[in-house]
Design a protein around this motif. Structure first.
Motif, PDB file in Angstrom:
ATOM      1  N   LEU A  91       0.877  -1.175   0.000  1.00  0.00           N
ATOM      2  CA  LEU A  91       0.000   0.000   0.000  1.00  0.00           C
ATOM      3  C   LEU A  91       0.911   1.220   0.000  1.00  0.00           C
ATOM      4  CD1 LEU A  91      -3.128   0.281   0.222  1.00  0.00           C
ATOM      5  CD2 LEU A  91      -2.790   0.619   2.691  1.00  0.00           C
ATOM      6  N   ILE A  92       0.668   2.176  -0.914  1.00  0.00           N
ATOM      7  CA  ILE A  92       1.571   3.322  -1.020  1.00  0.00           C
ATOM      8  C   ILE A  92       0.811   4.643  -1.010  1.00  0.00           C
ATOM      9  CG2 ILE A  92       1.637   3.123  -3.550  1.00  0.00           C
ATOM     10  CD1 ILE A  92       4.550   4.163  -3.389  1.00  0.00           C
ATOM     11  N   ALA A  93       1.255   5.557  -0.148  1.00  0.00           N
ATOM     12  CA  ALA A  93       0.728   6.924  -0.089  1.00  0.00           C
ATOM     13  C   ALA A  93       1.744   7.859  -0.726  1.00  0.00           C
ATOM     14  CB  ALA A  93       0.474   7.332   1.362  1.00  0.00           C
ATOM     15  N   GLY A  94       1.256   8.911  -1.367  1.00  0.00           N
ATOM     16  CA  GLY A  94       2.153   9.807  -2.086  1.00  0.00           C
ATOM     17  C   GLY A  94       2.509   9.268  -3.458  1.00  0.00           C
ATOM     18  N   ARG A 105      -9.373   4.869  -1.795  1.00  0.00           N
ATOM     19  CA  ARG A 105      -9.538   6.260  -1.340  1.00  0.00           C
ATOM     20  C   ARG A 105      -9.341   6.345   0.174  1.00  0.00           C
ATOM     21  NH1 ARG A 105     -14.502  10.282  -3.156  1.00  0.00           N
ATOM     22  NH2 ARG A 105     -13.476  12.236  -2.537  1.00  0.00           N
ATOM     23  N   TRP A 106      -8.721   7.458   0.586  1.00  0.00           N
ATOM     24  CA  TRP A 106      -8.584   7.729   2.020  1.00  0.00           C
ATOM     25  C   TRP A 106      -8.656   9.229   2.248  1.00  0.00           C
ATOM     26  CZ3 TRP A 106      -3.201   8.013   4.665  1.00  0.00           C
ATOM     27  CH2 TRP A 106      -2.280   8.684   3.843  1.00  0.00           C
ATOM     28  N   ASP A 107      -8.751   9.639   3.506  1.00  0.00           N
ATOM     29  CA  ASP A 107      -8.795  11.065   3.842  1.00  0.00           C
ATOM     30  C   ASP A 107      -7.879  11.291   5.040  1.00  0.00           C
ATOM     31  OD1 ASP A 107      -9.296  13.677   4.471  1.00  0.00           O
ATOM     32  OD2 ASP A 107     -11.472  13.477   4.604  1.00  0.00           O
ATOM     33  N   ALA A 136      -9.146   0.177   8.103  1.00  0.00           N
ATOM     34  CA  ALA A 136      -8.120  -0.713   8.643  1.00  0.00           C
ATOM     35  C   ALA A 136      -8.082  -2.050   7.921  1.00  0.00           C
ATOM     36  CB  ALA A 136      -8.336  -0.926  10.139  1.00  0.00           C
ATOM     37  N   THR A 137      -9.201  -2.457   7.308  1.00  0.00           N
ATOM     38  CA  THR A 137      -9.196  -3.734   6.578  1.00  0.00           C
ATOM     39  C   THR A 137      -8.329  -3.646   5.330  1.00  0.00           C
ATOM     40  OG1 THR A 137     -11.204  -3.166   5.320  1.00  0.00           O
ATOM     41  CG2 THR A 137     -11.498  -4.317   7.418  1.00  0.00           C
ATOM     42  N   VAL A 138      -8.236  -2.440   4.755  1.00  0.00           N
ATOM     43  CA  VAL A 138      -7.349  -2.235   3.605  1.00  0.00           C
ATOM     44  C   VAL A 138      -5.898  -2.414   4.039  1.00  0.00           C
ATOM     45  CG1 VAL A 138      -6.497  -0.523   1.955  1.00  0.00           C
ATOM     46  CG2 VAL A 138      -8.954  -0.705   2.423  1.00  0.00           C
ATOM     47  N   ALA A 153      -4.537  -0.415  14.389  1.00  0.00           N
ATOM     48  CA  ALA A 153      -5.910  -0.906  14.546  1.00  0.00           C
ATOM     49  C   ALA A 153      -6.195  -2.158  13.725  1.00  0.00           C
ATOM     50  CB  ALA A 153      -6.892   0.192  14.156  1.00  0.00           C
ATOM     51  N   ALA A 154      -5.349  -2.470  12.763  1.00  0.00           N
ATOM     52  CA  ALA A 154      -5.609  -3.598  11.871  1.00  0.00           C
ATOM     53  C   ALA A 154      -5.492  -4.924  12.608  1.00  0.00           C
ATOM     54  CB  ALA A 154      -4.637  -3.564  10.694  1.00  0.00           C
ATOM     55  N   GLN A 155      -6.410  -5.835  12.299  1.00  0.00           N
ATOM     56  CA  GLN A 155      -6.380  -7.142  12.959  1.00  0.00           C
ATOM     57  C   GLN A 155      -5.134  -7.926  12.558  1.00  0.00           C
ATOM     58  OE1 GLN A 155      -9.984  -9.372  12.453  1.00  0.00           O
ATOM     59  NE2 GLN A 155      -9.375 -10.989  13.884  1.00  0.00           N
TER      60      GLN A 155
END
Length: 297
Positions: A4-7, A41-43, A51-53, A98-100
């Motif tokens: 998973l990548i931000a930016g 999508r995220w904010d 968190a499931t993502v 928070a992710a399981q």
């Protein structure tokens, strides 16, 4: 890995995604606009990320942040610089916590600005934080990863120098000056500049991703040079004169407080990469500049 990548839309993110995909990884960009297929999508401003993502990812890479040199550093834009980094990092770190099922690793962007102005003193990952706006920014940026680290995810802090590519970053305006036969050193030219070639930066990110490295990792070339040496090398590579220095007072007048930070000296060494045997493809600034210039011709 599932990454998973931000930016993803930034200067380096646009180059990292195809590099990782070519290496066989599955990459999912996080976006703030309506997502296309294969995006999520995220904010981060509101701290919203499912968190499931995150639970479905083996690794998270965060490169998000407004451009440091894009605008004058007004009080308002300084807040943008901080929030665009800290909000994204905190949102990712809290979602990981928070992710399981937690990702194995978070690679979080940072910068050599952490060390402040070091003069001609060599610094590496064991060196303390310096002083100034960028150093303070890097400290709060890196601290925002703590929820992920506390939850057991490996966290590596990518303290990046100046990636050399004429299409973006530091080299873009400097190369334009040289192209117009108006290039030269900035200020006294005695300040050290921690550079890295873009191919080495991409391979270094993958290197850190795949090894059990945590904490700060300096993504810089192994031989930092002064600004004068950098300008001389660029002039040789571009076959242009190196005759027109930019005085420090002129740079500060043109871009304000950022001009002062741009004249800081940072003799940063990539001690962790060297210790771990990372094979630099471009060990000198001239080799890195030759690669960057030839890639656009």
């Amino acid at each position: 890995m599932q990454i998973l990548i931000a930016g993803a839309s930034g200067f380096l993110g646009q180059r990292l995604i195809p590099h990782l995909r070519a290496a066989g990884h599955q990459v999912t960009p996080l976006v703030r606009r309506p997502p296309r297929p294969g995006e999520v999508r995220w904010d981060p401003t509101a701290g919203v990320l499912d968190a499931t993502v995150v639970a479905a990812a083996d690794a998270v890479i965060n490169l998000a942040g407004a451009g440091v040199g894009d605008k004058r550093w007004t009080a308002q834009y300084k807040k943008v610089l901080v929030d665009s980094r800290v909000d994204t990092t905190r949102t990712l770190a809290m979602a990981i916590a928070a992710a399981q099922t937690k990702p194995r690793v978070l690679l979080n962007s940072s910068a050599v600005g952490f060390y402040g102005d070091t003069g001609d003193r060599e610094v590496d990952e064991t060196s303390p934080a310096g002083e100034g706006f960028l150093a303070d920014l890097c400290k709060v940026w890196e601290a925002a990863t703590h929820p992920a680290e506390d939850a057991g995810t490996r966290v590596a802090l990518l303290r990046t120098g100046f990636p050399l590519d004429p299409a973006g970053g530091l080299l873009k305006p400097i190369a334009m000056q040289f192209r117009l036969f108006a290039g030269g050193r900035m200020g006294s030219g005695k300040q050290y500049l921690p550079w890295i070639s873009v191919p080495d930066w991409l391979r270094a990110v993958e290197f850190v991703l795949e090894r059990e490295l945590s904490g700060p990792v300096n993504l810089t070339g192994p031989d930092p040079v002064t600004n004068a040496e950098f300008s001389e090398a660029l002039g040789r590579v571009m076959h242009r004169p190196n005759l027109f220095p930019v005085p420090g007072f002129a740079l500060r007048a043109a871009v304000g407080e950022f001009g002062g930070e741009a004249l800081a000296s940072q003799r940063v060494l990539p001690a962790v990469l060297v210790r771990e045997g990372f094979p630099f493809a471009h060990r000198t600034v001239e080799a890195a500049l030759q690669q960057a210039v030839s890639a656009t011709t």
